[in-house]
Design an enzyme around this catalytic site. Structure first.
Site, PDB file in Angstrom:
ATOM      1  N   ALA A 104       0.828  -1.206   0.000  1.00  0.00           N
ATOM      2  CA  ALA A 104       0.000   0.000   0.000  1.00  0.00           C
ATOM      3  C   ALA A 104       0.859   1.251   0.000  1.00  0.00           C
ATOM      4  O   ALA A 104       0.367   2.356   0.224  1.00  0.00           O
ATOM      5  CB  ALA A 104      -0.945   0.005   1.194  1.00  0.00           C
ATOM      6  N   SER A 105       2.135   1.072  -0.226  1.00  0.00           N
ATOM      7  CA  SER A 105       3.081   2.190  -0.324  1.00  0.00           C
ATOM      8  C   SER A 105       2.981   3.123   0.878  1.00  0.00           C
ATOM      9  O   SER A 105       3.171   2.699   2.000  1.00  0.00           O
ATOM     10  CB  SER A 105       2.873   2.944  -1.626  1.00  0.00           C
ATOM     11  N   HIS A 106       2.630   4.362   0.628  1.00  0.00           N
ATOM     12  CA  HIS A 106       2.612   5.395   1.665  1.00  0.00           C
ATOM     13  C   HIS A 106       1.309   5.448   2.472  1.00  0.00           C
ATOM     14  O   HIS A 106       1.192   6.265   3.379  1.00  0.00           O
ATOM     15  CB  HIS A 106       2.827   6.764   1.007  1.00  0.00           C
TER      16      HIS A 106
END
Length: 146
Positions: A104-106
């Site tokens: 979900a990255s950031h």
């Protein structure tokens, strides 16, 4: 559950709410169908599957791999977590058709996501992502959740 919309770099959702094993398999199957359609009956496409260290990422990656293999693509699942750029590099190095990455990255910790990287290791063009959205709707209309 909210509607699954596959954007430029993938789809994200709240784990155990939108982001479940069933929805991950659904998205993975749609990606595999799109990759197969673009291959046009040539050699069986090879897709990589990677993941980050978030909650259940390894298990979601396994579910993705199973869903895509069920659609008839060759799948290689990473043996350990890796950052997205490492998986993108592996796609190019291994001459794969693309990669699914569970990350979900950031986004906040309660989120996870399904990213897709193309054969050149970058984000998929809009035509591809629209095709994935169409495949998701088609699978849902068939009553398919895998």
């Amino acid at each position: 559950m909210s509607e699954i919309r596959f954007g430029t770099d993938g789809w994200r959702g709240v784990i155990a709410d939108d982001f479940t094993f069933a929805t991950v398999r659904l998205v993975a199957r749609a990606i595999a169908r799109r990759v197969l359609a673009e291959a046009g009956g040539q050699a069986t496409p090879h897709l990589l599957v990677g993941h980050d260290t978030r909650f259940l990422s390894r298990e979601f990656a396994q579910a993705s791999a199973e869903g895509m293999a069920g659609e008839g693509v060759q799948v290689s699942l990473a043996s350990d977590f890796a950052p997205t750029p490492a998986i993108s590099y592996a796609v190019v190095r291994m001459r794969a058709a693309g990669a699914v990455i569970i990350t979900a990255s950031h986004n906040p910790p309660q989120y996870s996501g399904v990213k897709f990287k193309t054969s050149f290791g970058g984000s998929a063009p809009i035509a591809f992502t629209h095709g994935v959205d169409e495949e998701i709707r088609r699978l849902q209309s068939e009553g398919s959740t895998f």
